[in-house]
Design an enzyme around this catalytic site. Structure first.
Site, mmCIF file in Angstrom:
data_model
loop_
_atom_site.group_PDB
_atom_site.id
_atom_site.type_symbol
_atom_site.label_atom_id
_atom_site.label_comp_id
_atom_site.label_asym_id
_atom_site.label_seq_id
_atom_site.Cartn_x
_atom_site.Cartn_y
_atom_site.Cartn_z
ATOM 1 N N SER A 70 -10.137 1.634 1.882
ATOM 2 C CA SER A 70 -9.272 2.840 1.715
ATOM 3 C C SER A 70 -7.665 1.381 0.776
ATOM 4 O O SER A 70 -7.201 1.588 -0.053
ATOM 5 C CB SER A 70 -8.361 2.997 2.471
ATOM 6 O OG SER A 70 -7.421 3.112 3.342
ATOM 7 N N SER A 102 -9.303 -0.769 6.287
ATOM 8 C CA SER A 102 -9.458 -0.513 5.272
ATOM 9 C C SER A 102 -8.651 -2.110 4.852
ATOM 10 O O SER A 102 -8.151 -2.017 3.806
ATOM 11 C CB SER A 102 -8.530 0.046 5.836
ATOM 12 O OG SER A 102 -8.998 1.749 5.297
ATOM 13 N N LYS A 155 0.646 -1.012 0.131
ATOM 14 C CA LYS A 155 -0.264 0.262 0.068
ATOM 15 C C LYS A 155 1.281 1.016 0.084
ATOM 16 O O LYS A 155 2.146 1.601 0.898
ATOM 17 C CB LYS A 155 -0.921 -0.179 1.347
ATOM 18 C CG LYS A 155 -2.232 1.154 0.857
ATOM 19 C CD LYS A 155 -2.633 1.193 2.360
ATOM 20 C CE LYS A 155 -3.968 2.112 2.334
ATOM 21 N NZ LYS A 155 -5.017 1.408 3.411
#
Lengths: 509, 492
Positions: A171, A195, A96
């Site tokens: 996310s 997320s 990420k």
């Protein structure tokens, strides 16, 4: 792999043309470690898959082609020299893009960090490298991890590999999509209110949020420090377990890191759930949960019972307050964590006649609307005269949630719920209404507030053909039990293959 | 940060400094001091960078003290140790404490928040005993991180109209302790004494090098005035930029008069922060409390609560060095030293030498006088306690005059040796009583007019005769003895 997957986006098909991208992380590591394949060839295949498919999916903000090939060469050299290249030798991992990578752009999908190159690696990045894993790219996210769809990325949304008209969840949508699309067998995300688990559910992969403090946050760019936790993605439970074992464990650079070694989860994957007491949380699968989601959760409960667990309904009342408390605590911490992006030291600077004017101009240009919305919410919640009514009250609610979970765990080993009330939604469905977007995290947020671990396991498809995830929740440090139960669910899907975990589900443990 | 509570001075009562307005109303001064000290640790509070003054700008920095994205703080154990050492020396309780974030934007603050202790400080409720016997309460002594240092180029050195600004982050993350004193100070001199005493405690405990000129000790003064004899606290102003104890005294006096001018004109004091201008000798408004920032304090989630174990606190107590107040008391108890003399001797770090010399048979009065007046602070060169004792004995016995004793002492400091031998080599032999009497008589006879003035009661003339005797005896005469003989002759 299901029919649904093969009829999926072009990216997915592109990946298949390259071949070898369906293999699990553990299979790849075994091949590399035994010398059957070189790490470089594994990385080259995955880079080719990304090149062919990521134009459509947009899982990555930045592909680390050079660095990944160099790292793979080092793994091959170590093997050639007779050294142990590590348990995840040659396995590509999608990171990420809020995890710091030395000398590699780290943007949080925000304009405000444009041009910034971290001078250091996050602890998890260093541990991955030490395990022989290969960081293959920086995956897209909602700006500063604020969102549930990856639509709030300054660099454009990520598409769900199962249906490119839909969001991948967020996310950590880029990491989840990369794993689902075969761009990497493993991914790391961060989970502040769901997320990791939400995009795992939407993309049909396994995603896990560890106990707060189990994985070091050093080098994870903070959204809400008391809630943030890095978690693994894999296409199989065993892969996610292997990744967790590599990144977890005490880190002296993080004061909130638990002073304990990484939990031994891989070793217990076959232990089953015989005799476990599992509570189905009524508050998290009631009104607002789609019927097809409820059906899959019921199916999961049956599967667990069939494997010897005892499943009963349980009420955890304070979980209904989770969303409200979360949307005070998380923005409050974020408003402070994001203050440093002021144009003075790094990232975007928009000049103005005064220093204060420069701060305002830089932040105005650098942050997207959702980030600004949360900074304003949080600033307000912490303001003199409002603190007690908002931030203070939210912390009290947090205590209630911890208390209610503790009460439930007196009677149950684990809890069960949907990961999300619905399957992945189409682009734009919720961007105009922030509150409806926030509601997608209703089932995942309570674990973050309590600091407890939870895992999302793909468990079939919804009426719309999109993946559904079920969530297992446990008390602090219950990772081994969670993974045991997750493995049972995964196994229960394997024989009939009714849309369950896609590729690479073969167990290698 | 200020936490003014009650106004309960303890210890010796200090007569307040007052300003009388044109109407004849007397106003008395109330001062509370907030002192920031950099702790003398090897490394910074939350990272491993060197805590070092004077390095090349931006060389003692890392991702943590630069507040780079993703970095996290880890509390330095030595910071806690030194803070507790100081706290216990200030007779504080050590309590479980919590770090908060104080949020505001400033370019020299890397994270745009400062990590500081807020409502749960590590040290609470202490006191500082001053040399005059007065005692000033300590509200708290808490931990926080320092900011970087800005240099504003052009525009008069202020950020507002600077052409550009330079920031050095070497200081960012240097550990600070903020010592918040209660408003128990009554005079500018007492404020000076408080700062000096605090400095002595900081040095004794090794907590800080406490250099005001390098900024490792920074003093802010909260000043208010009230009608003489009343108990209520007036509205205060906080004065910053006090770079020496001299500035502190001047600024308090200036501010006291400024406030009385306003109060006597019927105006209200607006609570505000004021900047001391040493060159102009006045204070300027920096900002008023009404327009003050809202710092949005909340508990720092990247750190865990600090709860030092009782054993750790006990170990700190056991290792505390003797502190100035206790040393002054010990010196007075053993030697009968006056308050001021004891203060001076302890301040010069000569009390141990004096006490050892007393043990070696020295004369307490002479030892104290010589230590307070004739020895430089701390550095006594080759002078040993037995030699010091011997000199004091010779002086007390009349074998050396005061002047001779000083000469012998200076020689001992310079090169050591045997006091008797030095005195003999210099020809410092005791002057016989008859010899001295003869010299005094000769001096008296040499100036009858002056002598008459002395007899008539003008004491100033005594110096003239003492001088004559000294000259005639080449300095061998004892001034005190000469004075006694002169008074005897005048009375007889």
């Amino acid at each position: 792999m299901s029919e649904r997957d093969t009829s999926g986006p072009g990216g997915r098909q592109g990946a298949e043309e390259v071949g070898g991208l369906e293999a699990s992380a553990l299979q790849l590591a075994a091949q590399v470690r035994s010398g059957a394949r070189s790490a470089v060839s594994v990385v080259e295949d995955h880079l080719a898959g990304i090149a062919a498919g990521d134009g459509e999916i947009h899982a990555f903000n930045h592909v680390m082609e050079e660095e990944a090939l160099a790292a793979a060469s080092r793994v091959d050299e170590r093997l050639a020299a007779g050294e142990d290249p590590g348990p995840l030798a040659g396995v590509p991992v999608a990171l990420k893009d809020n995890l710091c990578t030395r000398g590699v752009p780290t943007t949080c999908s925000s304009r405000i960090l444009e041009g910034w190159l971290p001078p250091y690696d996050a602890t998890v990045v260093a541990r991955l490298a030490a395990s022989g894993a290969i960081a293959i790219g920086k995956a897209n996210l909602d700006e500063f991890a604020m969102g549930s769809s990856t639509e709030h990325s300054a660099f454009g949304p990520t598409r769900n590999p199962h249906d490119t008209g839909r969001v991948p969840g967020g996310s950590s949508g880029g990491s989840a999509a990369a794993v689902a699309a075969g761009f990497a067998p493993l991914g790391l995300g961060s989970d502040t209110g769901g997320s990791v688990r939400l995009p795992a559910a939407y993309c049909g992969v396994v995603g896990m949020k560890p106990t707060y403090g189990a994985v070091s946050r050093y080098g994870l760019i903070a959204f809400a420090s008391s809630l943030d936790q890095i978690g693994p993605f894999g296409r199989t439970v065993a892969d996610a377990a292997a990744l967790l074992e590599v990144v977890a464990g005490h880190d002296p650079l993080d004061s909130t890191s638990i002073d304990a070694p990484a939990p031994a989860v891989s070793a217990v994957l076959d232990a089953g759930v015989e005799g476990l007491r599992i509570g189905l949380v009524t508050e998290l699968s009631g009104e607002g949960t789609d019927p097809d989601v409820r059906r899959r959760v019921a199916a999961a409960a049956e599967a667990l019972e069939a494997a010897g667990a005892k499943v009963e309904d349980v009420s955890v009342p304070a979980t209904t307050l989770g969303l409200s408390a979360y949307y005070l605590i998380a923005p409050a911490e974020a408003s402070s964590n994001l203050a440093r992006y002021d144009g003075v030291r790094y990232g975007l600077r928009v000049d103005a006649p005064t220093n204060g004017g420069m701060n305002v101009a830089s932040r105005t240009a650098g942050f997207g609307d959702e980030v600004k919305r949360r900074i304003m919410l949080g600033t307000y919640a912490l303001s003199a005269g409002y603190y007690d009514a908002y931030y203070g009250k939210a912390q009290q609610v947090r205590t209630l949630i911890i208390r209610d979970f503790a009460a439930a765990y007196e009677r149950f080993d684990l809890l069960l719920s949907p990961t999300a009330p619905t399957t992945a939604f189409p682009f734009g469905a919720k961007t105009a209404d922030p509150l409806s977007m926030y509601l997608t995290d209703v089932c995942t947020i309570p674990s973050n507030l309590a600091g407890d671990p939870a895992i999302s396991v793909p468990y079939g498809l919804g009426d719309d053909g999109m993946p559904i995830g079920v969530q297992l929740l446990g008390p602090a440090l219950s990772e081994p039990t969670l993974f045991r139960a997750a493995a049972v669910l995964e196994h229960s899907m394997a024989p009939t293959g009714d849309g369950g975990p896609a590729a690479g589900r073969e167990r290698t443990t | 940060m200020t936490f003014l509570t009650t106004d309960a001075g303890v210890g010796t009562i200090v007569e307040p400094f007052t300003v009388t307005d044109p109407s004849g109303q007397a106003w008395e001064l109330v001062v509370g001091l907030e002192v920031h000290c950099e702790l003398a640790t090897a490394t910074k509070i939350f990272c491993g960078c060197a805590n070092e003054f004077g390095s090349e700008p931006n060389t003692n920095v890392c991702p943590v003290c630069l507040g780079l994205p993703g970095s996290l703080p880890v509390l330095n154990r030595q910071v806690v140790e030194l803070a507790m050492r100081l706290g216990r020396a200030l007779r504080c309780r050590v309590e479980p404490s919590v770090f908060h974030r104080k949020n505001y934007f400033y370019p020299d603050m890397p994270k745009d928040y400062q990590v500081s202790q807020y409502d749960r400080p590590i040290n609470v409720d202490g006191e500082l005993e001053l040399p005059d016997g007065s005692v000033v309460g300590i509200e708290r002594a808490h931990l926080e991180e320092d900011t970087g240092k800005s240099t504003h180029v052009g525009g008069g050195g202020r950020i507002h109209d600077a052409l550009h600004s330079l920031v050095d982050y070497n200081r960012a993350g240097v550990p600070l302790v903020e010592i918040v004193g209660r408003p128990h100070i009554r005079t500018p001199e007492q404020a000076r004494a408080y700062v000096q005493e605090l400095r002595a405690v900081l040095l004794a405990t090794g907590a800080s090098d406490a250099k005001m000129e390098e900024g490792s000790m920074r003093v802010d003064a909260n000043v208010s005035m009230r009608r003489a004899g009343t108990d209520e606290l007036g509205t205060r102003c906080e004065i910053k930029n006090l770079n020496s104890t001299r500035s502190l005294v001047r600024a308090i006096e200036y501010e006291a008069r400024r406030q009385v001018d306003l109060l006597s004109a019927g105006e209200r004091i607006v609570q505000q922060t004021r900047h001391w201008d040493e060159a102009e000798g006045r204070t300027h408004t920096l900002r008023s409390k009404e327009e003050a920032d809202d710092y949005r304090y909340f508990p720092e989630p990247d750190l865990v609560p600090l709860e030092p174990a009782a054993e750790w606190v006990a170990a700190v107590d056991a290792a505390l060095p003797p502190l100035p107040a206790a040393r002054r008391r010990a010196l007075s108890d053993r030697t009968g030293a006056e308050q001021a003399t004891a203060a001076l001797v302890v301040e010069r770090d000569l009390d141990a030498l004096v006490l050892t010399a007393v043990d070696a048979g020295g004369d307490p009065d002479r030892l104290l006088t010589r230590a307070a007046n004739d020895l430089a602070a701390a550095d006594v060169g080759a002078l040993t306690a037995p030699a010091f004792a011997a000199v004091s004995r010779m002086e007390a016995d009349g074998a050396l005059t005061a002047t001779q004793a000083k000469v012998v002492l200076a020689e001992l400091v310079a090169g050591g040796g045997d006091p008797q031998a030095i005195a003999a080599a210099r020809g410092f032999e005791a002057m016989g009583e008859d010899e001295l009497a003869a010299a005094v008589d000769a001096a008296v006879a040499s100036d009858p007019a002056a002598w008459q003035r002395f007899v008539d009661g003008d004491p100033k003339v005594a110096g003239l005769f003492v001088g004559k005797v000294m000259k005639a005896t080449s300095g061998k005469a004892d001034g005190k003895a000469v004075n006694a003989l002169l008074r005897q002759r005048a009375a007889g």
